[in-house]
Motif scaffolding. Structure first.
Motif, PDB file in Angstrom:
ATOM      1  N   PRO A 274       6.907   6.417   5.308  1.00  0.00           N
ATOM      2  CA  PRO A 274       7.733   5.799   4.522  1.00  0.00           C
ATOM      3  C   PRO A 274       6.732   5.610   2.867  1.00  0.00           C
ATOM      4  O   PRO A 274       6.359   6.145   2.592  1.00  0.00           O
ATOM      5  CB  PRO A 274       6.833   4.192   5.307  1.00  0.00           C
ATOM      6  CG  PRO A 274       6.463   4.359   5.401  1.00  0.00           C
ATOM      7  CD  PRO A 274       5.653   6.298   6.035  1.00  0.00           C
ATOM      8  N   ILE A 275       7.368   4.552   1.839  1.00  0.00           N
ATOM      9  CA  ILE A 275       7.344   3.897   0.924  1.00  0.00           C
ATOM     10  C   ILE A 275       5.805   3.107   1.217  1.00  0.00           C
ATOM     11  O   ILE A 275       5.388   3.129   2.424  1.00  0.00           O
ATOM     12  CB  ILE A 275       7.572   3.057  -0.058  1.00  0.00           C
ATOM     13  CG1 ILE A 275       8.713   1.865   1.113  1.00  0.00           C
ATOM     14  CG2 ILE A 275       9.702   3.904   0.105  1.00  0.00           C
ATOM     15  CD1 ILE A 275       9.441   0.914   0.385  1.00  0.00           C
ATOM     16  N   SER A 276       5.458   3.375  -0.103  1.00  0.00           N
ATOM     17  CA  SER A 276       3.679   2.943   0.324  1.00  0.00           C
ATOM     18  C   SER A 276       3.783   1.242   0.293  1.00  0.00           C
ATOM     19  O   SER A 276       2.622   1.022   0.905  1.00  0.00           O
ATOM     20  CB  SER A 276       3.007   3.368  -1.262  1.00  0.00           C
ATOM     21  OG  SER A 276       3.515   2.887  -2.268  1.00  0.00           O
ATOM     22  N   GLU A 296      -6.143  -4.154  11.590  1.00  0.00           N
ATOM     23  CA  GLU A 296      -5.547  -4.850  10.423  1.00  0.00           C
ATOM     24  C   GLU A 296      -4.740  -4.828   9.852  1.00  0.00           C
ATOM     25  O   GLU A 296      -4.465  -3.785   9.825  1.00  0.00           O
ATOM     26  CB  GLU A 296      -7.015  -4.823  10.031  1.00  0.00           C
ATOM     27  CG  GLU A 296      -8.513  -5.367  10.596  1.00  0.00           C
ATOM     28  CD  GLU A 296      -8.238  -6.923  10.960  1.00  0.00           C
ATOM     29  OE1 GLU A 296      -8.440  -7.816   9.611  1.00  0.00           O
ATOM     30  OE2 GLU A 296      -8.680  -7.822  12.050  1.00  0.00           O
ATOM     31  N   ASP A 297      -4.054  -5.977   9.516  1.00  0.00           N
ATOM     32  CA  ASP A 297      -3.603  -5.147   8.588  1.00  0.00           C
ATOM     33  C   ASP A 297      -3.672  -4.260   7.674  1.00  0.00           C
ATOM     34  O   ASP A 297      -4.706  -4.711   6.920  1.00  0.00           O
ATOM     35  CB  ASP A 297      -2.734  -6.530   7.598  1.00  0.00           C
ATOM     36  CG  ASP A 297      -1.765  -7.680   8.874  1.00  0.00           C
ATOM     37  OD1 ASP A 297      -1.814  -7.381   9.723  1.00  0.00           O
ATOM     38  OD2 ASP A 297      -1.881  -8.769   8.319  1.00  0.00           O
ATOM     39  N   ILE A 298      -2.817  -3.321   6.441  1.00  0.00           N
ATOM     40  CA  ILE A 298      -2.745  -2.641   5.730  1.00  0.00           C
ATOM     41  C   ILE A 298      -1.032  -2.327   5.681  1.00  0.00           C
ATOM     42  O   ILE A 298       0.083  -2.698   5.994  1.00  0.00           O
ATOM     43  CB  ILE A 298      -3.489  -1.642   6.596  1.00  0.00           C
ATOM     44  CG1 ILE A 298      -4.101  -0.946   4.903  1.00  0.00           C
ATOM     45  CG2 ILE A 298      -2.902  -0.999   7.215  1.00  0.00           C
ATOM     46  CD1 ILE A 298      -5.336   0.441   5.281  1.00  0.00           C
ATOM     47  N   THR A 299      -0.868  -1.835   3.998  1.00  0.00           N
ATOM     48  CA  THR A 299      -0.031  -1.120   3.730  1.00  0.00           C
ATOM     49  C   THR A 299       0.028   0.419   3.796  1.00  0.00           C
ATOM     50  O   THR A 299      -1.312   0.711   4.165  1.00  0.00           O
ATOM     51  CB  THR A 299       0.521  -1.502   2.534  1.00  0.00           C
ATOM     52  OG1 THR A 299      -0.534  -0.405   1.494  1.00  0.00           O
ATOM     53  CG2 THR A 299       0.512  -2.279   1.872  1.00  0.00           C
ATOM     54  N   ALA A 300       0.985   1.228   4.082  1.00  0.00           N
ATOM     55  CA  ALA A 300       1.355   2.455   4.331  1.00  0.00           C
ATOM     56  C   ALA A 300       0.058   3.719   3.291  1.00  0.00           C
ATOM     57  O   ALA A 300       0.030   4.364   3.073  1.00  0.00           O
ATOM     58  CB  ALA A 300       2.174   2.995   4.906  1.00  0.00           C
TER      59      ALA A 300
END
Length: 316
Positions: A274-276, A296-300
């Motif tokens: 995906p997009i970052s 835990e929450d994190i972005t791609a």
């Protein structure tokens, strides 16, 4: 389960709601069980496949000094050539017995993303190499969009949930050459056991033995597709996003029997990213009392960077 299931994308693309539901159920269950399917009905023509293999064999047959002109420093191997033994699986010291090339996204109507991604590298010696690579990239990306739409429905999301994240996504097309083995490898294999980083991987070239998938019992299963099939598996990003409902399965490419050491192997995975900015937070509808939040929450983008460091492609 001793074999990976086979599904047909034409069921999903049909105007028959029962066939579409059948595909959603079959691919969703396969990804809950083992994380791999063989898929027919994709958008690659036989001519395109033949042209791609012709071009990548020409590239890998070039002299090493020519190929090394296209090994670009400072971008973590995300475009162009990556030479033999440079990449290793997470936790492995030995480099894999392979060399490869990376085609990246062809950004449309988004100057910010165009600036974020490295440019694709043009091979001057082979005038058709980049054109065939781009067409293959687009057809695999199109196939992947429909697979993700089916998985969105399976996860009780809007069918088009993933579309906005994979449009202009940081996807990679990787033609791989596993050269002939010339001496006894100590601990190295063609690709050590690993899970993929991305959302899904669409693999060309799984028609012969070599690729193996680990089932829930820890057994290694040969993943062999029919000539008209792609092998498609769940990556760590999608597994994480679905709170491990969809399984990212450990897989490897083993060395051939000694009598076949003199042969090359070629395969072409398309790693759909995906997009970052995509949040990989565990989906709320995949969390309940029996399935507590695992990650835990994190972005791609941050997740990808962490993994490229682990793989040795980016130095801290």
């Amino acid at each position: 389960m001793q074999n990976i299931p086979s599904v047909d994308l034409s069921d999903f693309l049909s105007n028959d709601s029962k066939r579409k539901e059948k595909f959603v159920s079959e691919i969703g269950k396969a990804y809950e069980d083992i994380g791999f399917v063989a898929l027919k009905g994709h958008f690659l023509s036989d001519t395109l496949v033949d042209n791609l293999y012709s071009e990548i064999k020409k590239f890998f047959d070039l002299p090493l000094e020519t190929k090394r002109k296209y090994e670009i420093e400072g971008i973590g191997g995300q475009r162009g050539y990556v030479s033999f033994g440079k990449e290793s699986a997470k936790g492995k010291k030995e480099g894999d017995l392979k060399e490869f090339w990376h085609f990246g996204q062809y950004v449309e109507n988004d100057e910010k993303l165009k600036a974020e991604y490295p440019d694709n590298v043009i091979v001057k010696e082979l005038p058709e190499f980049n054109n065939v690579g781009k067409e293959t990239y687009k057809m695999l990306e199109k196939t992947g969009v429909y697979v993700l739409r089916a998985l969105a429905l399976f996860l009780d999301l809007d069918e088009y949930y993933f579309d906005k994240y994979v449009k202009n996504g940081n996807s990679i097309l990787r033609p791989i050459h596993y050269p002939p083995i010339t001496r006894e490898p100590k601990n190295a294999v063609r690709a050590a056991a690993h899970g993929d980083i991305n959302l899904i991987t669409l693999l060309m070239g799984a028609q012969g033995k070599g690729l193996q998938v680990q089932n829930h019992k820890g057994e290694w299963i040969d993943a062999i597709a029919a000539p008209d099939e792609l092998v498609i598996n769940v990556g760590d990003m999608l597994s994480r996003h679905s709170n491990n409902r969809l399984k990212s399965t450990i897989h490897r490419v083993v060395n051939p029997p000694r009598e076949k050491w003199g042969t090359s192997r070629y395969s072409v995975p398309f790693f759909m990213h995906p997009i970052s900015e995509m949040p990989l937070n565990c989906l709320e509808n995949c969390i309940d009392n029996e399935h507590p939040k695992l990650y835990e929450d994190i972005t791609a983008g941050d997740f990808l960077n962490e993994r490229l460091i682990e793989l040795g492609l980016i130095k801290k």
